[in-house]
Design a protein around this motif. Structure first.
Motif, PDB file in Angstrom:
ATOM      1  N   SER A  18      87.518  27.576  67.271  1.00  0.00           N
ATOM      2  CA  SER A  18      88.917  27.926  67.501  1.00  0.00           C
ATOM      3  C   SER A  18      89.752  27.557  66.282  1.00  0.00           C
ATOM      4  O   SER A  18      89.320  26.817  65.410  1.00  0.00           O
ATOM      5  CB  SER A  18      89.434  27.210  68.742  1.00  0.00           C
ATOM      6  N   GLN A  19      90.933  28.052  66.252  1.00  0.00           N
ATOM      7  CA  GLN A  19      91.859  27.784  65.160  1.00  0.00           C
ATOM      8  C   GLN A  19      92.120  26.298  64.990  1.00  0.00           C
ATOM      9  O   GLN A  19      92.310  25.586  65.967  1.00  0.00           O
ATOM     10  CB  GLN A  19      93.188  28.421  65.514  1.00  0.00           C
ATOM     11  N   ALA A  20      92.137  25.843  63.784  1.00  0.00           N
ATOM     12  CA  ALA A  20      92.541  24.463  63.542  1.00  0.00           C
ATOM     13  C   ALA A  20      94.058  24.390  63.654  1.00  0.00           C
ATOM     14  O   ALA A  20      94.758  25.330  63.304  1.00  0.00           O
ATOM     15  CB  ALA A  20      92.085  24.012  62.163  1.00  0.00           C
ATOM     16  N   THR A  21      94.548  23.290  64.145  1.00  0.00           N
ATOM     17  CA  THR A  21      95.983  23.214  64.373  1.00  0.00           C
ATOM     18  C   THR A  21      96.744  22.888  63.096  1.00  0.00           C
ATOM     19  O   THR A  21      97.736  23.518  62.779  1.00  0.00           O
ATOM     20  CB  THR A  21      96.301  22.155  65.447  1.00  0.00           C
ATOM     21  N   LYS A  61      88.630   9.382  49.348  1.00  0.00           N
ATOM     22  CA  LYS A  61      89.679   8.990  48.421  1.00  0.00           C
ATOM     23  C   LYS A  61      90.948   8.758  49.214  1.00  0.00           C
ATOM     24  O   LYS A  61      91.344   9.599  50.011  1.00  0.00           O
ATOM     25  CB  LYS A  61      89.915  10.115  47.399  1.00  0.00           C
ATOM     26  N   ASN A  62      91.598   7.641  48.967  1.00  0.00           N
ATOM     27  CA  ASN A  62      92.821   7.294  49.702  1.00  0.00           C
ATOM     28  C   ASN A  62      92.619   7.417  51.211  1.00  0.00           C
ATOM     29  O   ASN A  62      93.442   7.989  51.921  1.00  0.00           O
ATOM     30  CB  ASN A  62      93.996   8.174  49.266  1.00  0.00           C
ATOM     31  N   TRP A  63      91.501   6.928  51.679  1.00  0.00           N
ATOM     32  CA  TRP A  63      91.149   6.950  53.101  1.00  0.00           C
ATOM     33  C   TRP A  63      91.012   8.361  53.655  1.00  0.00           C
ATOM     34  O   TRP A  63      91.093   8.589  54.850  1.00  0.00           O
ATOM     35  CB  TRP A  63      92.156   6.148  53.937  1.00  0.00           C
ATOM     36  N   GLN A  64      90.841   9.302  52.767  1.00  0.00           N
ATOM     37  CA  GLN A  64      90.720  10.669  53.243  1.00  0.00           C
ATOM     38  C   GLN A  64      89.330  11.203  52.873  1.00  0.00           C
ATOM     39  O   GLN A  64      88.908  11.071  51.730  1.00  0.00           O
ATOM     40  CB  GLN A  64      91.794  11.532  52.595  1.00  0.00           C
ATOM     41  N   LEU A  65      88.683  11.764  53.834  1.00  0.00           N
ATOM     42  CA  LEU A  65      87.338  12.284  53.607  1.00  0.00           C
ATOM     43  C   LEU A  65      87.422  13.708  53.069  1.00  0.00           C
ATOM     44  O   LEU A  65      88.055  14.577  53.667  1.00  0.00           O
ATOM     45  CB  LEU A  65      86.549  12.265  54.927  1.00  0.00           C
ATOM     46  N   LYS A  66      86.782  13.903  51.932  1.00  0.00           N
ATOM     47  CA  LYS A  66      86.711  15.251  51.370  1.00  0.00           C
ATOM     48  C   LYS A  66      85.254  15.674  51.308  1.00  0.00           C
ATOM     49  O   LYS A  66      84.387  14.910  50.881  1.00  0.00           O
ATOM     50  CB  LYS A  66      87.319  15.276  49.969  1.00  0.00           C
ATOM     51  N   ILE A  67      85.006  16.885  51.718  1.00  0.00           N
ATOM     52  CA  ILE A  67      83.640  17.391  51.757  1.00  0.00           C
ATOM     53  C   ILE A  67      83.460  18.417  50.646  1.00  0.00           C
ATOM     54  O   ILE A  67      84.307  19.290  50.459  1.00  0.00           O
ATOM     55  CB  ILE A  67      83.341  18.038  53.128  1.00  0.00           C
ATOM     56  N   CYS A  68      82.377  18.291  49.889  1.00  0.00           N
ATOM     57  CA  CYS A  68      82.061  19.272  48.853  1.00  0.00           C
ATOM     58  C   CYS A  68      81.112  20.316  49.448  1.00  0.00           C
ATOM     59  O   CYS A  68      80.086  19.974  50.019  1.00  0.00           O
ATOM     60  CB  CYS A  68      81.366  18.606  47.672  1.00  0.00           C
ATOM     61  N   PHE A  69      81.492  21.565  49.279  1.00  0.00           N
ATOM     62  CA  PHE A  69      80.666  22.668  49.752  1.00  0.00           C
ATOM     63  C   PHE A  69      80.187  23.467  48.550  1.00  0.00           C
ATOM     64  O   PHE A  69      80.930  23.650  47.588  1.00  0.00           O
ATOM     65  CB  PHE A  69      81.482  23.607  50.648  1.00  0.00           C
ATOM     66  N   GLN A  70      78.954  23.947  48.638  1.00  0.00           N
ATOM     67  CA  GLN A  70      78.474  24.804  47.567  1.00  0.00           C
ATOM     68  C   GLN A  70      78.033  26.143  48.135  1.00  0.00           C
ATOM     69  O   GLN A  70      77.364  26.223  49.165  1.00  0.00           O
ATOM     70  CB  GLN A  70      77.306  24.146  46.825  1.00  0.00           C
ATOM     71  N   CYS A  71      78.442  27.191  47.431  1.00  0.00           N
ATOM     72  CA  CYS A  71      78.087  28.545  47.850  1.00  0.00           C
ATOM     73  C   CYS A  71      76.641  28.821  47.435  1.00  0.00           C
ATOM     74  O   CYS A  71      76.253  28.588  46.299  1.00  0.00           O
ATOM     75  CB  CYS A  71      79.012  29.552  47.199  1.00  0.00           C
ATOM     76  N   LYS A  72      75.884  29.332  48.374  1.00  0.00           N
ATOM     77  CA  LYS A  72      74.476  29.583  48.118  1.00  0.00           C
ATOM     78  C   LYS A  72      74.271  30.848  47.279  1.00  0.00           C
ATOM     79  O   LYS A  72      73.203  31.085  46.736  1.00  0.00           O
ATOM     80  CB  LYS A  72      73.760  29.746  49.464  1.00  0.00           C
ATOM     81  N   LYS A  73      75.304  31.662  47.188  1.00  0.00           N
ATOM     82  CA  LYS A  73      75.174  32.930  46.484  1.00  0.00           C
ATOM     83  C   LYS A  73      75.630  32.811  45.025  1.00  0.00           C
ATOM     84  O   LYS A  73      74.923  33.198  44.112  1.00  0.00           O
ATOM     85  CB  LYS A  73      76.022  33.972  47.214  1.00  0.00           C
ATOM     86  N   ASP A  84      90.511  17.452  61.756  1.00  0.00           N
ATOM     87  CA  ASP A  84      90.560  16.357  62.720  1.00  0.00           C
ATOM     88  C   ASP A  84      89.396  16.371  63.698  1.00  0.00           C
ATOM     89  O   ASP A  84      88.942  15.334  64.152  1.00  0.00           O
ATOM     90  CB  ASP A  84      91.875  16.423  63.515  1.00  0.00           C
ATOM     91  N   ASP A  85      88.916  17.561  64.038  1.00  0.00           N
ATOM     92  CA  ASP A  85      87.861  17.621  65.045  1.00  0.00           C
ATOM     93  C   ASP A  85      86.471  17.852  64.441  1.00  0.00           C
ATOM     94  O   ASP A  85      85.539  18.179  65.138  1.00  0.00           O
ATOM     95  CB  ASP A  85      88.192  18.694  66.085  1.00  0.00           C
ATOM     96  N   ASP A  86      86.344  17.671  63.141  1.00  0.00           N
ATOM     97  CA  ASP A  86      85.022  17.731  62.529  1.00  0.00           C
ATOM     98  C   ASP A  86      84.126  16.632  63.088  1.00  0.00           C
ATOM     99  O   ASP A  86      84.571  15.498  63.242  1.00  0.00           O
ATOM    100  CB  ASP A  86      85.124  17.520  61.012  1.00  0.00           C
ATOM    101  N   GLU A  87      82.892  16.975  63.341  1.00  0.00           N
ATOM    102  CA  GLU A  87      81.958  15.961  63.839  1.00  0.00           C
ATOM    103  C   GLU A  87      81.323  15.242  62.652  1.00  0.00           C
ATOM    104  O   GLU A  87      80.156  15.436  62.324  1.00  0.00           O
ATOM    105  CB  GLU A  87      80.916  16.631  64.741  1.00  0.00           C
ATOM    106  N   VAL A  88      82.141  14.417  61.991  1.00  0.00           N
ATOM    107  CA  VAL A  88      81.715  13.813  60.721  1.00  0.00           C
ATOM    108  C   VAL A  88      80.555  12.835  60.887  1.00  0.00           C
ATOM    109  O   VAL A  88      79.870  12.521  59.917  1.00  0.00           O
ATOM    110  CB  VAL A  88      82.879  13.108  59.990  1.00  0.00           C
ATOM    111  N   GLU A  89      80.339  12.368  62.108  1.00  0.00           N
ATOM    112  CA  GLU A  89      79.208  11.457  62.296  1.00  0.00           C
ATOM    113  C   GLU A  89      77.874  12.162  62.046  1.00  0.00           C
ATOM    114  O   GLU A  89      76.866  11.526  61.797  1.00  0.00           O
ATOM    115  CB  GLU A  89      79.244  10.824  63.701  1.00  0.00           C
TER     116      GLU A  89
END
Ligand SMILES: [Zn+2]
Ligand SMILES: [Zn+2]
Length: 103
Positions: A18-21, A61-73, A84-89
């Motif tokens: 669903s849409q992120a708020t 960084k600064n208590w904020q989680l940043k995720i690096c994504f790489q394009c497979k193409k 907020d609702d990412d299942e980071v665990e």
């Protein structure tokens, strides 16, 4: 600039997302896969690559989680804030899993 923030079906696990708020979501909160649709600005939908992007690393960084994504193409790397609702665990587990797919 108009940001597109619609619901979608995950290309990897098939769940309805669903849409992120608050944020402009482009990755799956369950398996963290996404499509390469944005160019340099998250939400700009300015590329026509449409390759699959998988998380490869993350940083805090600064208590904020940043995720690096790489394009497979095209191998472009994007950094995105977690939603907020990412299942980071599960993020660590998925990064290891996708490494086997990507390399
Ligand atoms: Zn998914
Ligand atoms: Zn790409």
């Amino acid at each position: 600039m108009k940001k597109i923030n619609e619901s979608f079906t995950c290309i990897n696990c098939g769940k309805e997302i669903s849409q992120a708020t608050k944020t402009c979501r482009n990755h799956c909160p369950h398996c963290f896969a996404s499509l390469h649709v944005d160019s340099d600005i998250p939400g700009d939908r300015a590329t026509d690559c449409w390759g699959r992007m998988y998380p490869t690393a993350y940083e805090i960084k600064n208590w904020q989680l940043k995720i690096c994504f790489q394009c497979k193409k095209c191998w472009k790397i994007h950094r995105n804030k977690r939603a907020d609702d990412d299942e980071v665990e599960n993020l660590d587990m998925y990064i290891k899993k996708y490494k086997e797919v990507l390399y």
